[in-house]
Design an enzyme around this catalytic site. Sequence first.
Site, mmCIF file in Angstrom:
data_model
loop_
_atom_site.group_PDB
_atom_site.id
_atom_site.type_symbol
_atom_site.label_atom_id
_atom_site.label_comp_id
_atom_site.label_asym_id
_atom_site.label_seq_id
_atom_site.Cartn_x
_atom_site.Cartn_y
_atom_site.Cartn_z
ATOM 1 N N HIS A 104 -65.282 -39.809 -38.698
ATOM 2 C CA HIS A 104 -64.903 -41.353 -38.276
ATOM 3 C C HIS A 104 -65.044 -42.077 -38.825
ATOM 4 O O HIS A 104 -65.267 -43.244 -39.297
ATOM 5 C CB HIS A 104 -65.782 -41.231 -36.128
ATOM 6 C CG HIS A 104 -66.763 -41.364 -35.955
ATOM 7 N ND1 HIS A 104 -68.292 -41.746 -36.996
ATOM 8 C CD2 HIS A 104 -67.884 -41.168 -35.257
ATOM 9 C CE1 HIS A 104 -69.651 -41.989 -36.887
ATOM 10 N NE2 HIS A 104 -69.100 -41.510 -35.515
ATOM 11 N N PHE A 123 -71.194 -48.859 -27.263
ATOM 12 C CA PHE A 123 -70.485 -48.249 -27.466
ATOM 13 C C PHE A 123 -69.692 -46.752 -27.069
ATOM 14 O O PHE A 123 -70.821 -45.930 -26.609
ATOM 15 C CB PHE A 123 -70.816 -47.883 -28.895
ATOM 16 C CG PHE A 123 -70.904 -49.099 -30.347
ATOM 17 C CD1 PHE A 123 -69.958 -50.005 -30.706
ATOM 18 C CD2 PHE A 123 -71.859 -49.436 -30.121
ATOM 19 C CE1 PHE A 123 -70.385 -50.840 -31.162
ATOM 20 C CE2 PHE A 123 -72.759 -50.665 -31.226
ATOM 21 C CZ PHE A 123 -72.047 -51.446 -31.869
ATOM 22 N N GLY A 124 -68.376 -46.298 -27.053
ATOM 23 C CA GLY A 124 -68.162 -45.583 -27.081
ATOM 24 C C GLY A 124 -66.324 -45.059 -26.517
ATOM 25 O O GLY A 124 -66.505 -46.153 -25.206
ATOM 26 N N HIS A 139 -65.957 -32.773 -32.572
ATOM 27 C CA HIS A 139 -66.815 -34.289 -32.050
ATOM 28 C C HIS A 139 -66.739 -34.539 -30.998
ATOM 29 O O HIS A 139 -65.353 -35.104 -30.638
ATOM 30 C CB HIS A 139 -66.181 -35.153 -33.156
ATOM 31 C CG HIS A 139 -67.698 -36.761 -33.406
ATOM 32 N ND1 HIS A 139 -67.826 -36.916 -34.592
ATOM 33 C CD2 HIS A 139 -68.108 -36.994 -32.327
ATOM 34 C CE1 HIS A 139 -68.839 -38.207 -33.800
ATOM 35 N NE2 HIS A 139 -69.098 -38.114 -32.890
ATOM 36 N N ASN A 152 -76.890 -35.943 -29.397
ATOM 37 C CA ASN A 152 -78.152 -36.612 -29.387
ATOM 38 C C ASN A 152 -78.441 -37.045 -27.711
ATOM 39 O O ASN A 152 -77.536 -37.599 -26.616
ATOM 40 C CB ASN A 152 -77.415 -37.719 -29.785
ATOM 41 C CG ASN A 152 -75.888 -38.060 -29.129
ATOM 42 O OD1 ASN A 152 -75.099 -37.099 -28.829
ATOM 43 N ND2 ASN A 152 -75.388 -39.402 -29.406
ATOM 44 N N ASP A 165 -76.369 -37.492 -35.553
ATOM 45 C CA ASP A 165 -74.510 -37.951 -34.729
ATOM 46 C C ASP A 165 -75.110 -39.216 -33.959
ATOM 47 O O ASP A 165 -75.688 -38.887 -33.216
ATOM 48 C CB ASP A 165 -73.337 -37.825 -34.428
ATOM 49 C CG ASP A 165 -72.362 -38.863 -34.082
ATOM 50 O OD1 ASP A 165 -71.725 -39.379 -34.944
ATOM 51 O OD2 ASP A 165 -71.736 -38.064 -33.216
ATOM 52 N N HIS A 200 -69.777 -35.662 -27.359
ATOM 53 C CA HIS A 200 -70.798 -35.548 -26.478
ATOM 54 C C HIS A 200 -70.646 -35.037 -25.412
ATOM 55 O O HIS A 200 -69.775 -35.858 -24.439
ATOM 56 C CB HIS A 200 -71.163 -37.151 -26.476
ATOM 57 C CG HIS A 200 -71.100 -37.657 -28.021
ATOM 58 N ND1 HIS A 200 -71.889 -37.095 -28.557
ATOM 59 C CD2 HIS A 200 -70.399 -38.087 -28.945
ATOM 60 C CE1 HIS A 200 -71.913 -38.379 -29.838
ATOM 61 N NE2 HIS A 200 -70.726 -39.028 -29.873
ATOM 62 N N HIS A 221 -72.989 -39.694 -40.128
ATOM 63 C CA HIS A 221 -72.138 -40.354 -38.745
ATOM 64 C C HIS A 221 -72.446 -41.768 -40.328
ATOM 65 O O HIS A 221 -73.476 -41.882 -40.113
ATOM 66 C CB HIS A 221 -72.493 -40.496 -37.960
ATOM 67 C CG HIS A 221 -72.608 -42.142 -36.894
ATOM 68 N ND1 HIS A 221 -72.492 -42.619 -35.975
ATOM 69 C CD2 HIS A 221 -73.390 -43.278 -37.527
ATOM 70 C CE1 HIS A 221 -72.375 -43.497 -35.529
ATOM 71 N NE2 HIS A 221 -72.975 -44.080 -36.505
ATOM 72 N N ASP A 227 -64.376 -37.343 -30.789
ATOM 73 C CA ASP A 227 -65.731 -38.324 -30.846
ATOM 74 C C ASP A 227 -65.531 -38.755 -28.939
ATOM 75 O O ASP A 227 -66.434 -40.195 -28.813
ATOM 76 C CB ASP A 227 -65.707 -40.001 -31.423
ATOM 77 C CG ASP A 227 -66.882 -40.058 -31.307
ATOM 78 O OD1 ASP A 227 -68.239 -39.576 -30.366
ATOM 79 O OD2 ASP A 227 -67.592 -41.560 -31.867
HETATM 80 ZN ZN LIG Z 1 -70.713 -41.154 -34.555
#
Ligand SMILES: [Zn+2]
Length: 419
Positions: free
Chosen positions: A223, A314-315, A53, A87, A144, A55, A171, A296
């Site tokens: 998650h 978020f992140g 997971h 995404n 996601d 990005h 998700h 993530d």
């Molecule tokens: Zn997610």
Amino acid sequence: MIIKGEIISKSFKGRGHIIIRNGVIKSVQREKPGEIDIDAEDKLVIPGLIDMHAHFREPGYEHRETIESGSRAAVHGGITTVALMPNTNPAMDNIKVIGYVKEKAREIGLVDVLPIGAITKGRNGKEITDFEKLAEHVVGFSDDGSTPQSFRVFLEATKYAKKVNKPILDHAEIKELSGGTMREGKFSRRYGISGIPDIAESIAVARDVEVARYTRAHIHIQHLSTKSSVDIVREGKKKGAPVSAEVTHHHLLFKDEDLKDRSSFKKVNPPLPREEDQEELIKGLLDGTIDIIVTDHAPYSLEEKNIDIEKAPFGISGIETLLSSLLLIAEKHEINFEILLEKVTYNPANLFNLPLRGDVREGYRADLVILDPDKEWKVTEKSLFSKGKNTPFLGRKLPGVVEMTIKGGRIVYRGITFD
Ligand SMILES: [Zn+2]
């Protein structure tokens, strides 16, 4: 190439020698086979990590991360295989974008990239992508960042996933019920930060478990962050629903209470757990309810993140701190490091049918990491290879230094010492 060291893997444990030929592990043995090329005596030699997971933001958000910076960050973190979420912009909902990501990653050649195809076009939750066409190019399907909010769309997509024999990575979040910034509870009220109720996650988790039971499709729930979610997955597995689950390292190390400083670097979706949630996540890890640990990895620029917590995205940028976090989790929750290591090596390989990975074993790919668990490194803007410096570890010293990462018998990262 012959490597000597203290090996931790599913198949081989203890002091040994790994003989590599043509990118493959030819043998693993206790006896010295000849001239040693890499003497990692007193250091750990482990399988290259598999992160299911992450990005990497390309195409579309290259100011946050590129496939190149993400790849460099991954190997710095000891990760040799990484699944990328769709995404991007445009989303990975068609062969052209997925092909671009794959080709770019292959050219850079540091890490094996497994693209995840979008469930719906543009991840809009409405129109399902062409699963049959995409299946051979992806390791699974996910929207996601969100999930189709329509039960009908989600059920249909899951049936397609079953048909093409690929998992849905979900998700789990009911958008109508989420909103907010941190987990709703006594600390959200105390700090005056808007809360996200836990049912926004657990209701979606319950949906996923039931849809998996009904369709017999593999649904992997991303998650997990609440006690209730863990309970639901545990019960679902007992009933034979083909579900699996993951947790991130930050959900095992940080809690809602830690948002006292209102740092947007700790703003993550799903939000950091309450004490009782985290305890259950640990239980779930140990009893097998939670199969794997993921990063993530969600890099952002400092301009985007360094704003009021209620407004920030978020992140957490986490791909470089996974291995160190596992050492911290082992210590904090008194868990054997080997158990945690399986959750990022053997288990994801097994769960997602990634052959010849995640173990130190004859015939397997020579994806290996040499880790010095006794050394420390400082997390700074400079020491992170990722463009995303948005980690709550920034400025902290962490245990466990990756000295070398080897992918397919080739050294893709060699330790650099920063002060
Ligand atoms: Zn997610």
